[in-house]
Design a protein around this motif. Structure first.
Motif, short mmCIF file in Angstrom:
data_model
loop_
_atom_site.label_atom_id
_atom_site.label_comp_id
_atom_site.label_asym_id
_atom_site.label_seq_id
_atom_site.Cartn_x
_atom_site.Cartn_y
_atom_site.Cartn_z
N UNK A 1 -4.82 -8.74 0.85
CA UNK A 1 -2.91 -9.08 0.14
C UNK A 1 -3.99 -10.17 -0.64
N UNK A 2 -3.79 -10.34 -2.13
CA UNK A 2 -5.16 -11.41 -2.74
C UNK A 2 -3.60 -12.32 -2.66
N UNK A 3 -2.22 -12.19 -3.34
CA UNK A 3 -1.34 -13.86 -2.89
C UNK A 3 -1.27 -14.37 -1.78
N UNK B 1 0.63 -1.15 0.06
CA UNK B 1 0.03 0.51 -0.38
C UNK B 1 0.73 1.45 0.24
N UNK B 2 2.09 1.22 0.69
CA UNK B 2 2.89 2.18 0.40
C UNK B 2 4.50 1.84 -0.16
N UNK B 3 4.84 3.09 -0.42
CA UNK B 3 6.21 2.35 -0.73
C UNK B 3 7.47 1.29 0.13
N UNK B 4 7.98 0.77 -0.77
CA UNK B 4 8.62 -0.62 0.09
C UNK B 4 10.29 0.54 0.95
N UNK B 5 9.86 0.50 2.67
CA UNK B 5 10.71 0.80 3.18
C UNK B 5 11.79 -0.74 4.05
N UNK B 6 12.37 0.12 5.50
CA UNK B 6 12.74 -0.87 6.23
C UNK B 6 10.87 -1.54 6.96
N UNK B 7 10.66 -0.02 7.70
CA UNK B 7 9.03 -0.57 7.81
C UNK B 7 8.28 -0.82 7.41
N UNK B 8 8.10 -0.83 6.28
CA UNK B 8 6.62 -0.98 5.33
C UNK B 8 6.62 -2.51 4.98
N UNK B 9 8.51 -3.19 4.82
CA UNK B 9 8.51 -4.47 3.83
C UNK B 9 8.41 -5.23 4.87
N UNK B 10 9.53 -4.90 6.32
CA UNK B 10 8.98 -6.09 7.25
C UNK B 10 7.54 -5.70 8.25
N UNK B 11 6.86 -4.77 7.48
CA UNK B 11 5.14 -5.45 8.69
C UNK B 11 4.32 -6.45 7.17
N UNK B 12 4.79 -6.47 6.61
CA UNK B 12 4.30 -7.24 5.75
C UNK B 12 5.22 -8.44 5.71
N UNK C 1 -7.86 1.16 -6.43
CA UNK C 1 -6.53 -0.51 -7.33
C UNK C 1 -6.05 -1.14 -6.09
N UNK C 2 -5.90 -0.43 -4.77
CA UNK C 2 -6.32 -1.81 -3.86
C UNK C 2 -7.29 -2.43 -3.25
N UNK C 3 -8.89 -1.80 -3.82
CA UNK C 3 -9.81 -2.42 -3.66
C UNK C 3 -10.23 -2.26 -2.17
N UNK C 4 -9.44 -0.85 -1.49
CA UNK C 4 -10.10 -0.58 0.51
C UNK C 4 -12.50 -0.24 0.17
N UNK C 5 -12.67 -0.94 1.66
CA UNK C 5 -14.37 -0.40 1.40
C UNK C 5 -14.01 -0.38 2.67
N UNK C 6 -15.06 0.41 3.17
CA UNK C 6 -15.11 0.59 4.52
C UNK C 6 -16.67 -0.64 5.25
#
Length: 269
Positions: free
Chosen positions: A84-86, A16-27, A54-59
């Motif tokens: 996260x589909x896969x 959902x956000x660009x890759x960095x050390x936080x966003x990658x390990x959070x995945x 694009x990411x199909x968010x819904x309330x």
């Protein structure tokens, strides 16, 4: 990890956000738990630069609709979800028009921190807890990633201390190298104190720098993971002096076994 319930709360998350050390390990950490038979929930803020179509968010109407009081203001809580589909992993997004509509994460186009980042962090912490309460899902471990999530340990251990759903939950905070330059709003301490949180718990917030905010997070965590090689020496020494279980830095290529063992032998012991 079979059958264990782990709540991941993160400032940032790929894809959902660009890759960095936080966003990658959070995945990667939830993916590892999920693939090893654990149950997971992931929460992050719904920043305005996340592409909802694009990411199909819904309330989720049944989870939305309550107001959270932030510094004596009623702020509506909106909950959205996406998958996260896969990996077949569902992600919950904490949203509010005032705090998260702008098309950026933490800073404006000039690189300056948003003046209400402190209130956004308070709102995020309360929003996560209130939503998990509505889900009636009691986690064995709550794992924090990123500074926008770093007030959650304090709020769980103090503001929500009598909440039975989290009575047996253990809190782990991952500490990364750097989060932001400068300081958040100089009234942050007063805004947290508004929630009945005493001065002794938040003395570090006299100067709400990244290091001091993370000190509050680790103070109220049960265990700490050093998630980067370049953690500021001041912060690293502070963590060492706490005498809590600490997992030293391990690379992304080697983290799976290290994290699983740490959860099992140090956090859930």
């Amino acid at each position: 990890m079979n059958g264990k319930k782990i709540l991941f709360v993160s400032s940032e998350l790929v894809p959902y956000l660009p890759e960095n050390e936080v966003s990658l390990m959070s995945y990667e950490a939830p993916r590892m738990v999920n693939s090893n038979g654990g149950q997971i929930r992931i929460f992050m803020p719904r920043y305005g630069n996340i592409n909802e179509r694009r990411h199909q968010l819904h309330e989720v109407i049944r989870l939305s609709g309550m107001n959270l009081v932030i510094n004596d203001m009623d702020m509506p809580l909106i909950i959205k979800v996406a998958s996260i589909p896969r990996e077949r992993i569902q992600v919950y997004f904490i949203d509010n028009e005032e705090y998260f509509k702008r098309k950026a994460t933490f800073t404006n186009e000039d690189g300056e921190l948003f003046p209400d980042n402190d209130e956004r962090a308070i709102f995020f912490a309360k929003g996560v807890v209130e939503t998990v309460k509505k889900l009636n899902w009691s986690p064995d471990i709550i794992h924090i990633h990123g500074w926008m999530a770093s007030l959650l340990p304090l709020y769980l251990k103090v503001y929500y201390a009598d909440e039975p759903l989290f009575a047996d939950s253990k809190i782990v905070t991952s500490v990364y190298g750097s989060g932001y330059e400068g300081e958040l709003d100089d009234q942050m301490k007063k805004k947290v104190a508004f929630d009945g949180i005493s001065e002794e718990h938040i003395s570090s917030l006299d100067a709400p720098s990244y290091n001091n905010l993370l000190k509050v997070a680790v103070d109220f965590s049960d265990a700490v993971i050093l998630a980067a090689e370049d953690i500021p020496e001041d912060l690293k020494q502070y963590i060492t002096n706490l005498q809590k279980p600490v997992l030293p830095y391990v690379s992304l290529q080697e983290f799976e076994e290290a994290y699983a063992n740490f959860y099992s032998t140090e956090v859930l012991k």
